[in-house]
Design an enzyme around this catalytic site. Sequence first.
Site, short mmCIF file in Angstrom:
data_model
loop_
_atom_site.label_atom_id
_atom_site.label_comp_id
_atom_site.label_asym_id
_atom_site.label_seq_id
_atom_site.Cartn_x
_atom_site.Cartn_y
_atom_site.Cartn_z
N ALA A 10 0.84 -1.21 0.00
CA ALA A 10 0.00 0.00 0.00
C ALA A 10 0.87 1.25 0.00
CB ALA A 10 -0.94 -0.01 1.20
N GLY A 11 1.92 1.21 -0.82
CA GLY A 11 2.75 2.40 -1.02
C GLY A 11 2.16 3.21 -2.17
N VAL A 78 3.72 -10.57 3.41
CA VAL A 78 3.85 -11.47 2.27
C VAL A 78 5.17 -12.22 2.40
CG1 VAL A 78 3.99 -11.64 -0.24
CG2 VAL A 78 2.54 -9.88 0.81
N GLU A 166 18.59 15.01 1.36
CA GLU A 166 17.37 15.50 2.01
C GLU A 166 17.45 15.29 3.53
OE1 GLU A 166 13.95 13.86 -0.19
OE2 GLU A 166 13.87 15.81 -1.17
N ASP A 299 9.10 0.19 -6.98
CA ASP A 299 10.54 -0.04 -6.79
C ASP A 299 10.98 -1.48 -7.02
OD1 ASP A 299 10.77 2.60 -6.24
OD2 ASP A 299 10.88 2.39 -4.07
N ALA A 316 8.91 8.23 -6.56
CA ALA A 316 7.49 8.18 -6.18
C ALA A 316 6.62 8.50 -7.40
CB ALA A 316 7.22 9.17 -5.06
N LYS A 376 8.25 21.80 -4.42
CA LYS A 376 8.41 20.50 -3.76
C LYS A 376 7.16 20.17 -2.94
CE LYS A 376 10.69 16.97 -1.99
NZ LYS A 376 11.23 15.87 -2.73
P1 NAD Z 1 21.00 6.65 -4.54
O1 NAD Z 1 21.47 5.41 -5.19
O2 NAD Z 1 20.37 7.70 -5.35
O3 NAD Z 1 22.26 7.36 -3.77
C1 NAD Z 1 23.14 6.63 -2.96
C2 NAD Z 1 24.47 7.36 -2.83
O4 NAD Z 1 25.30 6.59 -1.97
C3 NAD Z 1 25.20 7.53 -4.15
O5 NAD Z 1 25.67 8.84 -4.28
C4 NAD Z 1 26.36 6.51 -4.04
O6 NAD Z 1 27.51 6.93 -4.74
C5 NAD Z 1 26.61 6.50 -2.54
N1 NAD Z 1 27.24 5.26 -2.08
C6 NAD Z 1 26.94 3.98 -2.45
N2 NAD Z 1 27.76 3.10 -1.84
C7 NAD Z 1 28.61 3.83 -1.06
C8 NAD Z 1 29.68 3.51 -0.18
N3 NAD Z 1 30.09 2.26 0.03
N4 NAD Z 1 30.32 4.53 0.45
C9 NAD Z 1 29.94 5.80 0.28
N5 NAD Z 1 28.93 6.16 -0.54
C10 NAD Z 1 28.27 5.20 -1.21
O7 NAD Z 1 20.07 6.17 -3.33
P2 NAD Z 1 19.01 6.95 -2.46
O8 NAD Z 1 19.46 8.33 -2.16
O9 NAD Z 1 18.69 6.05 -1.33
O10 NAD Z 1 17.74 7.01 -3.40
C11 NAD Z 1 17.13 5.79 -3.87
C12 NAD Z 1 16.18 6.12 -5.00
O11 NAD Z 1 15.07 6.88 -4.53
C13 NAD Z 1 16.84 6.94 -6.09
O12 NAD Z 1 16.37 6.52 -7.33
C14 NAD Z 1 16.38 8.34 -5.78
O13 NAD Z 1 16.37 9.18 -6.90
C15 NAD Z 1 15.00 8.09 -5.21
N6 NAD Z 1 14.62 9.17 -4.29
C16 NAD Z 1 13.93 10.22 -4.79
C17 NAD Z 1 13.57 11.25 -3.95
C18 NAD Z 1 12.80 12.41 -4.51
O14 NAD Z 1 12.42 12.36 -5.68
N7 NAD Z 1 12.57 13.46 -3.74
C19 NAD Z 1 13.92 11.24 -2.60
C20 NAD Z 1 14.64 10.14 -2.11
C21 NAD Z 1 15.00 9.10 -2.97
#
Ligand code: NAD
Length: 403
Positions: A10-11, A78, A166, A299, A316, A376
Amino acid sequence: MSKHVVILGAGYAGLRALHELQKGNNDLKITLVDQNDYHFEATDIHEVAAGIQTSERITYPIKDVVKTACTTFVQGRVETIDSENQLVHLKDQEALSYDYLIVALGYESESFGIPGVEEFSLKMVDIPTSEKVYQHLTEQMKAYKETKDENCLKIVVCGAGFTGIELLGSLHEGKKNLANIAGVEPEKIQLYCVEAVTRLLPMFSEKLGGYGIDHLKKWGVNFLVGKPIKEIKQDTVVYLDNQETNELNELQAKTIIWTTGVSGSHVVGDSGFAAKRGRVMVQPDLTDADHSNVYIIGDCSAVMDKESNRPYPTTAQISLKMGEHAGKNIKAQLKGEPTKEFTFKSLGSVASIGNSHAFGEVGKMEVKGYPASVIKKAIMDRSLFETGGIKEMLAKGRFDFYR
Ligand code: NAD
């Protein structure tokens, strides 16, 4: 006999699909399954972790969006999906059989097998883990009062992706409250971010990404970039300091938050779907390659973007679109009509840095600062509207646009 559609999760994706299937006069029986009895706004959990928002503010009861005339909500976990026998196995509950299935089980924290991540860092993926981060932070602030150990005031965010950035913005905003608990000035609380690569936020132009990072730096966030994390030990982040000499270094802190990326739900792989990091490359109509009655969305799913020849990023926004599309395609299948190919035009993405700053892209336009934070909030309100309708948007939406 009416057909039975089971929606798992339910996301954003699952609730948007539910909304679509509940619309109109369909001869359908729907069952929605989720482990929680509430929906949470996954894009806002960093605010709960930083203590600047309560979890009530970013959640609403699932029953509020369930039309009981056609839909039953089952709160359950699940375990696996048996797609050959069209059954969903739940923990300690009777299995559910389906004619059509929508798998929208979302994401999980990804440790990439780095030692110590599970034991010594805090995840931030849902409401309980986000609440735990805040609880941990308050405990460290109280501990500082007793021990005067400066490491209690240090917070390390691992990874400078969308989530990490963020979170850092919200932690900056939450500093005043945390400092109050510790009995110190807010500047005494030190924020660190350790990131593997040097080109941060590749989804944005270098200039725009730089704007966000510089903003956080001005607020006092210490960035260690180009420093891949190799291990997490008790109160310690071990990172590669010099890629040529392989020299490691350590950063000590009592709070270490792991935000280096996510994978799709492990249930997908456990159920025999061809998943890579919990994501299944689906057909253009969002069905599984071997099962035209199983939709995998959000996802847990990867869909090829024909323009870039790469899968669309998981957001999202795309999850909501997939939910709507899967719902429409099932309705088409029920009428014996062909399903449609999923297409997606991103409206852009905006990253918040605290409540009144943000940066990102809307269409082809780059936005930043206070106007971006208004955009935003409008994006957040729109997604609330798409899953929860007008009631939830009015109750939980962000309307604090006026400074
Ligand atoms: P991400 O994959 O976008 O970022 C992860 C970061 O961690 C990267 O910069 C990567 O280089 C770094 N990283 C990975 N392994 C590492 C390590 N061993 N040491 C140091 N740094 C390391 O992941 P996220 O930020 O969790 O986001 C996940 C998804 O959700 C993405 O697709 C993102 O765009 C999306 N998201 C979108 C929003 C929004 O639209 N407002 C908000 C949050 C997340």
